[in-house]
Write a protein that holds these residues in place. Structure first.
Motif, mmCIF file in Angstrom:
data_model
loop_
_atom_site.group_PDB
_atom_site.id
_atom_site.type_symbol
_atom_site.label_atom_id
_atom_site.label_comp_id
_atom_site.label_asym_id
_atom_site.label_seq_id
_atom_site.Cartn_x
_atom_site.Cartn_y
_atom_site.Cartn_z
ATOM 1 N N TRP A 236 0.837 -1.187 0.000
ATOM 2 C CA TRP A 236 0.000 0.000 0.000
ATOM 3 C C TRP A 236 0.882 1.251 0.000
ATOM 4 C CZ3 TRP A 236 1.164 -2.897 4.177
ATOM 5 C CH2 TRP A 236 1.721 -2.254 5.286
ATOM 6 N N LYS B 236 0.596 5.415 1.309
ATOM 7 C CA LYS B 236 -0.152 6.472 2.001
ATOM 8 C C LYS B 236 0.611 7.782 1.861
ATOM 9 C CE LYS B 236 -0.397 4.048 5.901
ATOM 10 N NZ LYS B 236 -0.716 3.681 7.304
ATOM 11 N N GLY C 91 -1.330 10.182 6.047
ATOM 12 C CA GLY C 91 -1.857 8.843 6.315
ATOM 13 C C GLY C 91 -3.049 8.470 5.464
ATOM 14 N N VAL C 92 -3.302 9.221 4.386
ATOM 15 C CA VAL C 92 -4.418 8.918 3.494
ATOM 16 C C VAL C 92 -3.941 7.911 2.441
ATOM 17 C CG1 VAL C 92 -6.050 9.851 1.822
ATOM 18 C CG2 VAL C 92 -5.448 11.180 3.859
ATOM 19 N N TYR C 93 -4.717 6.874 2.240
ATOM 20 C CA TYR C 93 -4.340 5.829 1.297
ATOM 21 C C TYR C 93 -4.434 6.337 -0.135
ATOM 22 C CZ TYR C 93 -4.051 2.185 4.823
ATOM 23 O OH TYR C 93 -3.665 1.420 5.898
ATOM 24 N N CYS D 21 -3.370 0.483 -3.175
ATOM 25 C CA CYS D 21 -3.080 -0.760 -2.437
ATOM 26 C C CYS D 21 -3.279 -1.931 -3.393
ATOM 27 C CB CYS D 21 -3.973 -0.904 -1.207
ATOM 28 S SG CYS D 21 -5.720 -1.147 -1.596
ATOM 29 N N THR E 188 -8.247 6.783 5.850
ATOM 30 C CA THR E 188 -7.083 6.578 6.704
ATOM 31 C C THR E 188 -7.276 5.292 7.492
ATOM 32 O OG1 THR E 188 -7.994 7.736 8.627
ATOM 33 C CG2 THR E 188 -6.910 9.086 6.940
ATOM 34 N N ASP E 189 -6.265 4.934 8.276
ATOM 35 C CA ASP E 189 -6.362 3.722 9.098
ATOM 36 C C ASP E 189 -7.526 3.798 10.077
ATOM 37 O OD1 ASP E 189 -4.111 2.365 8.008
ATOM 38 O OD2 ASP E 189 -2.789 3.717 9.116
ATOM 39 N N ARG F 62 -0.086 4.472 12.507
ATOM 40 C CA ARG F 62 0.301 5.863 12.256
ATOM 41 C C ARG F 62 1.648 6.188 12.892
ATOM 42 N NH1 ARG F 62 0.754 9.232 8.661
ATOM 43 N NH2 ARG F 62 0.452 11.416 9.171
ATOM 44 N N ASP G 30 4.295 4.911 10.677
ATOM 45 C CA ASP G 30 4.412 5.766 9.488
ATOM 46 C C ASP G 30 5.318 6.958 9.795
ATOM 47 O OD1 ASP G 30 2.714 4.117 8.110
ATOM 48 O OD2 ASP G 30 0.943 5.389 8.343
ATOM 49 N N GLY H 90 4.977 9.764 -0.265
ATOM 50 C CA GLY H 90 4.265 9.112 0.829
ATOM 51 C C GLY H 90 5.087 7.987 1.410
#
Length: 580
Positions: A151, A153, A157-159, A162, A181-182, A195, A198, A241
Motif C-alpha cells: 500500500w 499512504k 496517512g491517506v491511502y 493498495c 485513513t487507518d 500511524r 508511518d 508518501g
C-alpha cells in the motif's frame, strides 16, 4: 473533413429535424450514425448488440429521462465516450456534465468544424484514456500477483493505492480504501500503532521494520505480519508518501502456539482423569469435564449432549462457556458399552483447529469420558439391582405377613380382621375394608369387615345392607373389568367420588375371587393426604387380593361344611322324652 475509419456514433436528440440535420453532418465526416429520440431508447441502443464507438447526447430530451441520467445509466454498463450536446453554456450546465464524462460538450449551432473537432477529440481522449487504463491494469496485476500486502499512504496517512491482498485485509476494494485513513479501516488502537510507525519511517528517512498481529476483515483470519515501511520520493525529490509491504509470518507463530495448545490439552486430559477418580455422579462429572475444557484448555465453550435413540434428538446435559458467533467447533462421539451415547463438543478460540496430534489427544479425552460413563452406568445398574432386590424382599416379606394372617386363622372374621390390620401396617394406609358382593346388578351390599386407624374411624355399617348407588355400581363394574387395582386420588383426573363423604383423599380397590359364591372387593383408604399408588404397591395389593381369595375359599368352604354338618346333626338327633 478528411476521410476517417468507419466508426459508429449514437446521436441522441428528441427533435426530429435537428436529428436529421446533425446526422447528415456526421455522416459527412465519414461516420455511421444510429439515432435515438429518448434517454430510454439511448440506453437500449448503447447497451445492445450493435457496436457504438461514441455517443452525442443531447442534455434536454423533453419530458422523459434527460441526457445526463441516460449517460449515467449507460456508463454503469459500458465504457463509451460521451460528448454532450446543449443549447446552453451557463456555468451550471458545465458543472452538470463534468462529473459524468471527461469528453466535454458541444454548444449546438457552433458549426460543423467545432462539431467534427469535438468528435475527433472525444475519440483521441478515449484512446488516451484506454492506454492509461491498460497501463494501470498492468500495474495492478503486478501488485495483485505479489502475495504480500502492499500500500501507499501520503504524509497525512491517506491511502493512495493498495494491492488485492491489502483489500482482503481491509475488507474493502481499492476504490473504497483510497482517500481513507487507518482510522476508517481498523480500531483506534491499531490505527494509532500504524500511524506511529508511518511517522517513524518519515522521520528516519529510511525503511523501518516491525511486527504486528492483524485480523483480515475478509474472512476473520488472524495473521502475524512483518512490515517494512519506506519513505517514497518522486523524480524531483518531492515526498510522495510511505510505501508499506507486509509479509505473513504466521506459520512460525502457529508452531509456537501449537506447542502451547498441546500442553493445555495434556493438562485437560490429566484434570479430567482426576475428576473421573473423585466424581461418581454423572451430571457433576460431565459438568466438571466441560469446566476443565474451558478453564484449563482455554476453549471458548464445551458442552455434552445425550442422544435420544427414539427421536434422534440430542439433549444438552452439561455446558460451560458461551458461543461468540464463530463456526469453529469440534465434536467427538461418546459411547457406552459399544453403543452411541452422545457427543462431547468443544469450541476452540482458533478458527482453524485441525492438527492431527491435537485431534488425537481430544479423541483420547472423549474415550476417557466414555469409560467414566460406562463405570457410572455399571454403578447405577448395580444400585438398581440392589434396590430391586431390596424391594423384592420387602414384597416377599409383606406377602409372608399376609400369609401368616391367613394361615393362622380358622375363623373367617378373625382372618379378615388380621389381614386388614396387616395391610394397614404394610401400606401405612388409614383404612382397610372388605365388601360383599362385588355385583353391580345387586340391590345392596355389605361391609363384613373394616379396620381403621383411630383418627380415621369408618362408616360403622358392618354387616348391614347398604343400598347400591349408581356410582358404587359403576365402581364395581370398573373393578370387574380392570386387569389390576382401581385407584382414585383427589386433585387428579380420577378424583374421589363415592368415598368423599368419609374424608377419603385416595383409595385403591380390587376384586377378590373365592372359588365359591360371588366376588368380593378389598380396598384401602388414605385420608391423611392425596396418595399416588406406585406400580409396586399396585402389584403387591393385587397379589394380596389373590391370596386372600384362596384364604376365603378355604374358610368359606369350611364354614359351609360346618353349617351342613350342624343341620344334619339337628335332623338326626333323638326327640326329647315325651315327644313321640
Amino acid at each position: 473533413m478528411p476521410e476517417r475509419e468507419s466508426k459508429t456514433i449514437l446521436l441522441v436528440e428528441d427533435e426530429a429535424i435537428i436529428t436529421m440535420a446533425t446526422a447528415m453532418v456526421i455522416r459527412g465526416f465519414g461516420y455511421e450514425v444510429v439515432t435515438a429520440f429518448s434517454g430510454e431508447e439511448a440506453i437500449e441502443s448503447a447497451c445492445g448488440d450493435q457496436i457504438i464507438n461514441l455517443i452525442l447526447m443531447d442534455i434536454d430530451l423533453g419530458g422523459g429521462m434527460d441526457g445526463t441520467a441516460a449517460a449515467k445509466r449507460i456508463l454503469e454498463r459500458k465504457n463509451i465516450p460521451i460528448v454532450f450536446l446543449t443549447s446552453h453554456s451557463e456555468r451550471e450546465m458545465v458543472a452538470r456534465v463534468r462529473g459524468i464524462t471527461r469528453y466535454g460538450y458541444v454548444i449546438k449551432n457552433s458549426g460543423n468544424f467545432v462539431l467534427g473537432s469535438s468528435i475527433e477529440m472525444g475519440f483521441d481522449l478515449f484512446e488516451a484514456h484506454e492506454r492509461t487504463r491498460k497501463s494501470e491494469i498492468l500495474q495492478k496485476t503486478l501488485l495483485k500477483t505479489i502475495p504480500d500486502l502492499i500500500w501507499l499512504k501520503d504524509a497525512d496517512g491517506v491511502y493512495l493505492t493498495c494491492n488485492h491482498v491489502f483489500e482482503l485485509f481491509a475488507g474493502a476494494n481499492e476504490a473504497e480504501i483510497i482517500g481513507k485513513t487507518d482510522y476508517d479501516l481498523v480500531g483506534k488502537e491499531l490505527a494509532d500503532f500504524f500511524r506511529e510507525h508511518d511517522r517513524m519511517a518519515m522521520v528516519s528517512g529510511k525503511p523501518t521494520v516491525n511486527e504486528e498481529w492483524v485480523t483480515f476483515a475478509s474472512d476473520g483470519r488472524k495473521a502475524l505480519l512483518e512490515t517494512v515501511k519506506t519513505p517514497m520520493y518522486g523524480g524531483n525529490g518531492d515526498f510522495i508518501g510511505v510505501l508499506g509491504i507486509s509479509r505473513d509470518i504466521t506459520d512460525r507463530k502457529r508452531a509456537e502456539e501449537q506447542i502451547l495448545r498441546q500442553n493445555r490439552i495434556y493438562a485437560v486430559l490429566s484434570d479430567i482423569n482426576q475428576a473421573i477418580v473423585r466424581i461418581h455422579e454423572q451430571g457433576a462429572l460431565l459438568e466438571e469435564a466441560c469446566r476443565i475444557a474451558v478453564k484449563t484448555g482455554e476453549f471458548r465453550m464445551a458442552w455434552i449432549g445425550k442422544a435420544d435413540t427414539r427421536t434422534g434428538k440430542v439433549e444438552i446435559v452439561a455446558s460451560v462457556g458461551a458461543e461468540d458467533g464463530r463456526i469453529s467447533a469440534l465434536s467427538f462421539p461418546l459411547t457406552v458399552f459399544g453403543n452411541f451415547w452422545g457427543t462431547f463438543n468443544i469450541y476452540p478460540v482458533e478458527t482453524e483447529f485441525s492438527d492431527d496430534t491435537d485431534i488425537r489427544l481430544l479423541e483420547e479425552m472423549a474415550m476417557d469420558i466414555s469409560f467414566a460413563l460406562e463405570f457410572i452406568e455399571s454403578e447405577i445398574e448395580r444400585k438398581r439391582a440392589e434396590e430391586d432386590r431390596t424391594a423384592h424382599l420387602r414384597f416377599l416379606e409383606s406377602l409372608d405377613r399376609v400369609n401368616v394372617a391367613i394361615q393362622g386363622s380358622t375363623d373367617l372374621d378373625t382372618m379378615m380382621g388380621r389381614v386388614l390390620e396387616t395391610m394397614i401396617g404394610v401400606f401405612d394406609s388409614d383404612r382397610a375394608w372388605l365388601l360383599y358382593p362385588c355385583d353391580p346388578e345387586a340391590a345392596s351390599f355389605r361391609v363384613p369387615m373394616e379396620v381403621t386407624k383411630p383418627e380415621y374411624p369408618g362408616a360403622k355399617v358392618l354387616n348391614a345392607d347398604v343400598p347400591m348407588s349408581p356410582e358404587q355400581a359403576e365402581n364395581m363394574r370398573e373393578a370387574l373389568e380392570s386387569a389390576g387395582p382401581v385407584t382414585y386420588t383427589a386433585g387428579t383426573d380420577r378424583p374421589i367420588s363415592t368415598a368423599k363423604i368419609f374424608g377419603v383423599q385416595s383409595q385403591i380397590f380390587v376384586p377378590v375371587y373365592p372359588k365359591s359364591g360371588k366376588p368380593w372387593i378389598i380396598g384401602m383408604h388414605q385420608c391423611s393426604h392425596p396418595r399416588i399408588w406406585t406400580p409396586e404397591e399396585n402389584r403387591l395389593f393385587q397379589e394380596i387380593a389373590r391370596r386372600l381369595g384362596d384364604g376365603l375359599t378355604s374358610l368359606l368352604l369350611n364354614r359351609e361344611l360346618r353349617e351342613t354338618v350342624a343341620k344334619i346333626r339337628e335332623g338326626t338327633e333323638p326327640n326329647p322324652p315325651g315327644e313321640n
